[in-house]
Design a protein around this motif. Structure first.
Motif, PDB file in Angstrom:
ATOM      1  N   HIS A  64      10.784  19.631  26.830  1.00  4.60           N
ATOM      2  CA  HIS A  64      12.110  19.224  27.087  1.00  4.60           C
ATOM      3  C   HIS A  64      12.764  18.150  25.410  1.00  4.60           C
ATOM      4  CE1 HIS A  64      16.150  19.267  28.468  1.00  4.60           C
ATOM      5  NE2 HIS A  64      15.670  19.505  29.530  1.00  4.60           N
ATOM      6  N   PRO A  65      13.245  18.525  25.101  1.00  2.00           N
ATOM      7  CA  PRO A  65      13.846  17.463  23.814  1.00  2.00           C
ATOM      8  C   PRO A  65      14.652  16.608  24.124  1.00  2.00           C
ATOM      9  CG  PRO A  65      15.294  19.431  24.151  1.00  2.00           C
ATOM     10  CD  PRO A  65      14.194  20.138  24.722  1.00  2.00           C
ATOM     11  N   VAL A  66      14.923  16.597  25.408  1.00  2.00           N
ATOM     12  CA  VAL A  66      16.038  14.991  25.974  1.00  2.00           C
ATOM     13  C   VAL A  66      14.479  13.916  26.448  1.00  2.00           C
ATOM     14  CG1 VAL A  66      17.395  14.083  27.893  1.00  2.00           C
ATOM     15  CG2 VAL A  66      17.903  16.586  26.883  1.00  2.00           C
ATOM     16  N   PHE A  67      13.695  14.542  27.510  1.00  2.00           N
ATOM     17  CA  PHE A  67      13.057  13.505  27.333  1.00  2.00           C
ATOM     18  C   PHE A  67      12.469  12.910  26.544  1.00  2.00           C
ATOM     19  CE2 PHE A  67      13.747  16.063  30.930  1.00  2.00           C
ATOM     20  CZ  PHE A  67      13.511  15.351  32.478  1.00  2.00           C
ATOM     21  N   ARG A  68      11.528  11.425  26.300  1.00  2.00           N
ATOM     22  CA  ARG A  68      11.244  10.837  25.596  1.00  2.00           C
ATOM     23  C   ARG A  68       9.897  11.675  25.254  1.00  2.00           C
ATOM     24  NH1 ARG A  68      11.548   4.550  25.857  1.00  2.00           N
ATOM     25  NH2 ARG A  68      13.617   5.030  26.110  1.00  2.00           N
ATOM     26  N   SER A  69       9.007  11.970  26.753  1.00  4.14           N
ATOM     27  CA  SER A  69       7.790  12.380  26.284  1.00  4.14           C
ATOM     28  C   SER A  69       7.228  13.607  26.034  1.00  4.14           C
ATOM     29  CB  SER A  69       7.308  12.239  28.113  1.00  4.14           C
ATOM     30  OG  SER A  69       7.779  13.769  28.700  1.00  4.14           O
ATOM     31  N   GLY A  70       8.495  13.858  25.378  1.00  3.57           N
ATOM     32  CA  GLY A  70       9.201  15.949  25.304  1.00  3.57           C
ATOM     33  C   GLY A  70       8.612  16.395  25.744  1.00  3.57           C
ATOM     34  N   SER A  71       7.978  17.024  27.129  1.00  2.08           N
ATOM     35  CA  SER A  71       8.188  17.700  28.349  1.00  2.08           C
ATOM     36  C   SER A  71       9.351  17.235  29.264  1.00  2.08           C
ATOM     37  CB  SER A  71       6.411  17.227  28.396  1.00  2.08           C
ATOM     38  OG  SER A  71       5.712  16.769  27.928  1.00  2.08           O
ATOM     39  N   MET A  72       9.288  18.453  30.173  1.00  2.00           N
ATOM     40  CA  MET A  72      10.731  18.220  31.409  1.00  2.00           C
ATOM     41  C   MET A  72       9.163  17.314  32.398  1.00  2.00           C
ATOM     42  SD  MET A  72      13.084  20.727  32.745  1.00  2.00           S
ATOM     43  CE  MET A  72      13.952  20.490  34.226  1.00  2.00           C
ATOM     44  N   ASP A  73       9.515  16.157  32.068  1.00  2.00           N
ATOM     45  CA  ASP A  73       8.802  15.032  33.206  1.00  2.00           C
ATOM     46  C   ASP A  73       9.021  15.405  34.986  1.00  2.00           C
ATOM     47  OD1 ASP A  73       7.976  14.165  30.769  1.00  2.00           O
ATOM     48  OD2 ASP A  73       9.158  12.446  31.330  1.00  2.00           O
ATOM     49  N   CYS A  74      10.522  16.163  34.629  1.00  2.00           N
ATOM     50  CA  CYS A  74      10.701  16.460  36.720  1.00  2.00           C
ATOM     51  C   CYS A  74       9.920  17.676  37.371  1.00  2.00           C
ATOM     52  CB  CYS A  74      12.085  16.029  36.560  1.00  2.00           C
ATOM     53  SG  CYS A  74      13.219  17.099  36.372  1.00  2.00           S
ATOM     54  N   LEU A  75       9.474  18.021  35.930  1.00  2.00           N
ATOM     55  CA  LEU A  75       8.721  19.889  36.763  1.00  2.00           C
ATOM     56  C   LEU A  75       7.099  19.891  36.240  1.00  2.00           C
ATOM     57  CD1 LEU A  75      10.455  22.359  36.321  1.00  2.00           C
ATOM     58  CD2 LEU A  75       9.236  23.428  33.962  1.00  2.00           C
ATOM     59  N   ALA A  76       6.895  20.244  37.987  1.00  2.00           N
ATOM     60  CA  ALA A  76       5.379  20.341  38.185  1.00  2.00           C
ATOM     61  C   ALA A  76       4.676  22.063  38.371  1.00  2.00           C
ATOM     62  CB  ALA A  76       4.649  19.250  38.731  1.00  2.00           C
ATOM     63  N   PHE A  77       3.660  21.953  38.086  1.00  2.00           N
ATOM     64  CA  PHE A  77       3.246  23.327  38.277  1.00  2.00           C
ATOM     65  C   PHE A  77       1.843  23.473  40.097  1.00  2.00           C
ATOM     66  CE2 PHE A  77       4.457  22.694  34.202  1.00  2.00           C
ATOM     67  CZ  PHE A  77       5.469  23.599  34.247  1.00  2.00           C
ATOM     68  N   PHE A  78       2.312  24.007  40.687  1.00  2.00           N
ATOM     69  CA  PHE A  78       1.066  23.482  41.864  1.00  2.00           C
ATOM     70  C   PHE A  78       0.731  25.346  41.859  1.00  2.00           C
ATOM     71  CE2 PHE A  78       4.806  20.769  41.915  1.00  2.00           C
ATOM     72  CZ  PHE A  78       3.756  19.737  41.933  1.00  2.00           C
ATOM     73  N   PRO A  79      -0.574  25.471  42.475  1.00  2.00           N
ATOM     74  CA  PRO A  79      -1.279  26.818  41.948  1.00  2.00           C
ATOM     75  C   PRO A  79      -0.810  27.114  44.291  1.00  2.00           C
ATOM     76  CG  PRO A  79      -3.180  25.286  41.587  1.00  2.00           C
ATOM     77  CD  PRO A  79      -1.791  24.921  41.635  1.00  2.00           C
ATOM     78  N   SER A  80      -0.436  28.511  44.223  1.00  2.00           N
ATOM     79  CA  SER A  80      -0.104  29.035  45.159  1.00  2.00           C
ATOM     80  C   SER A  80      -1.204  29.076  46.481  1.00  2.00           C
ATOM     81  CB  SER A  80       0.361  30.220  45.772  1.00  2.00           C
ATOM     82  OG  SER A  80      -0.694  31.481  45.040  1.00  2.00           O
ATOM     83  N   GLU A  81      -1.340  29.078  47.395  1.00  6.12           N
ATOM     84  CA  GLU A  81      -2.460  28.936  48.560  1.00  6.12           C
ATOM     85  C   GLU A  81      -2.965  30.085  48.332  1.00  6.12           C
ATOM     86  OE1 GLU A  81       0.676  29.233  49.065  1.00  6.12           O
ATOM     87  OE2 GLU A  81       1.586  27.433  50.119  1.00  6.12           O
ATOM     88  N   ASN A  82      -2.461  31.645  48.060  1.00  6.19           N
ATOM     89  CA  ASN A  82      -3.839  32.234  47.882  1.00  6.19           C
ATOM     90  C   ASN A  82      -4.560  32.473  46.365  1.00  6.19           C
ATOM     91  OD1 ASN A  82      -2.950  33.850  49.989  1.00  6.19           O
ATOM     92  ND2 ASN A  82      -1.488  35.177  49.030  1.00  6.19           N
ATOM     93  N   SER A  83      -3.656  31.326  45.650  1.00  7.03           N
ATOM     94  CA  SER A  83      -4.563  31.092  43.994  1.00  7.03           C
ATOM     95  C   SER A  83      -5.492  30.150  44.226  1.00  7.03           C
ATOM     96  CB  SER A  83      -3.290  30.809  43.179  1.00  7.03           C
ATOM     97  OG  SER A  83      -2.164  32.393  43.124  1.00  7.03           O
ATOM     98  N   GLN A  84      -4.730  29.494  45.015  1.00  5.51           N
ATOM     99  CA  GLN A  84      -5.995  28.016  45.444  1.00  5.51           C
ATOM    100  C   GLN A  84      -7.381  29.007  45.956  1.00  5.51           C
ATOM    101  OE1 GLN A  84      -4.735  24.823  47.754  1.00  5.51           O
ATOM    102  NE2 GLN A  84      -2.820  25.214  46.550  1.00  5.51           N
ATOM    103  N   THR A  85      -6.630  30.085  47.194  1.00  9.26           N
ATOM    104  CA  THR A  85      -8.294  29.974  47.597  1.00  9.26           C
ATOM    105  C   THR A  85      -9.111  31.091  46.558  1.00  9.26           C
ATOM    106  OG1 THR A  85      -7.034  30.496  49.649  1.00  9.26           O
ATOM    107  CG2 THR A  85      -8.692  32.302  49.001  1.00  9.26           C
ATOM    108  N   TRP A  86      -8.651  31.889  45.583  1.00  8.58           N
ATOM    109  CA  TRP A  86      -9.411  32.594  45.013  1.00  8.58           C
ATOM    110  C   TRP A  86     -10.620  31.870  43.690  1.00  8.58           C
ATOM    111  CZ3 TRP A  86      -9.740  32.561  39.266  1.00  8.58           C
ATOM    112  CH2 TRP A  86     -10.535  33.606  38.927  1.00  8.58           C
TER     113      TRP A  86
END
Length: 276
Positions: free
Chosen positions: A13-35
């Motif tokens: 994300h070009p707005v954030f100083r880090s270059g990433s969208m700092d407020c966005l995160a990713f979490f494996p779903s329950e079924n994916s965690q099991t796998w």
């Protein structure tokens, strides 16, 4: 015990100083965690980047301890957001996330194509069906659906290869910028034009039925990341003919200046007052 990274999911994300969208995160779903657990995989977040790794076979360095079956693997990753104002600086459908969800789809074909880019603003919008409790303070923005059609071929080739990377490209918002000045200033001190040093942005007077303020608005929409580059100044007229640069400060814009357009339709613009 050693683990081999095989998937990275991140954002830009070009707005954030880090270059990433700092407020966005990713979490494996329950079924994916099991796998993932069943196949000796671990996952971790680092600076909002999700990395999934698989346990290495100690007798075959560089190869997984458990090779998945030949049948296709379908994984899902929840996309979480911890700033509900994200639509003000990110170009995306701004329907409340309480009612709709963004769904994205991607196929992992093999380690030979290790980089994939997904536009955050290009999604399938669905009505929200199921509430998901994510780690505080995140709320669910949507889901990334991942298909690995030939898992044995994919995992048997990860030796000496880089992890597959999925990157969400987040587009910044663009707004018109507008300067206002009180009509109470002497005529010789009133700007008739605002100019920008680089000539990338051009201003016109906006016809508004307002006896208190004069409005000078840009013809172009300006990306948020370019606001700090704007170098504006005001021009007035001397004896109705000669243009002169006025001694007043046209301060720089920021997202804090967000307001609605003074005329219909009332879309968002950035507005600042010129003061002497």
């Amino acid at each position: 015990m050693r683990y081999l990274p095989w998937l990275h999911i991140e954002s830009t994300h070009p707005v954030f100083r880090s270059g990433s969208m700092d407020c966005l995160a990713f979490f494996p779903s329950e079924n994916s965690q099991t796998w993932l657990r069943n196949h000796r995989c671990i996952w971790k977040m680092w600076q909002n980047r999700l990395t999934i790794s698989i346990e290495e076979d100690p007798h075959n360095p560089g190869l997984p301890l458990i090779l998945p079956s030949a049948s296709a693997i379908e994984l899902s990753v929840y996309i979480g957001i911890n700033d509900l104002s994200y639509a003000l600086y990110t170009e995306i459908d701004d329907s409340p996330i309480h009612y709709t969800q963004h769904h994205y789809y991607t196929d992992i074909l093999g380690v030979e194509s290790i980089n994939q880019e997904i536009l955050l603003n290009h999604s399938e919008i669905r009505e929200k069906v199921k509430a998901i409790a994510l780690p505080k303070p995140y709320q669910k923005l949507g889901v990334l659906h991942i298909l690995i059609a030939k898992p044995q071929a994919f995992f048997s080739q990860i030796k000496n290869k880089s992890a597959h990377q999925i990157r969400f490209l987040c587009e910044e918002k663009k707004y018109q910028v507008c300067y206002v000045v009180k009509n109470s200033y002497p005529p010789e001190g009133m700007p008739v034009l605002v100019e920008e040093e680089t000539q990338k942005v051009h201003f016109n007077e906006l016809d508004v039925e307002n006896d208190e303020y004069l409005f000078l608005i840009s013809k172009e929409e300006v990306p948020l990341s370019s606001l700090s580059d704007l170098s504006c100044f005001c021009l007035g007229t001397y004896n109705g003919e000669e243009s002169v640069r006025l001694k007043c400060k046209a301060q720089k814009f920021s997202l804090n200046d967000l307001t609605t357009h003074p005329t219909y339709p009332h879309k968002y613009i950035l507005l600042r007052e010129i003061k002497y």
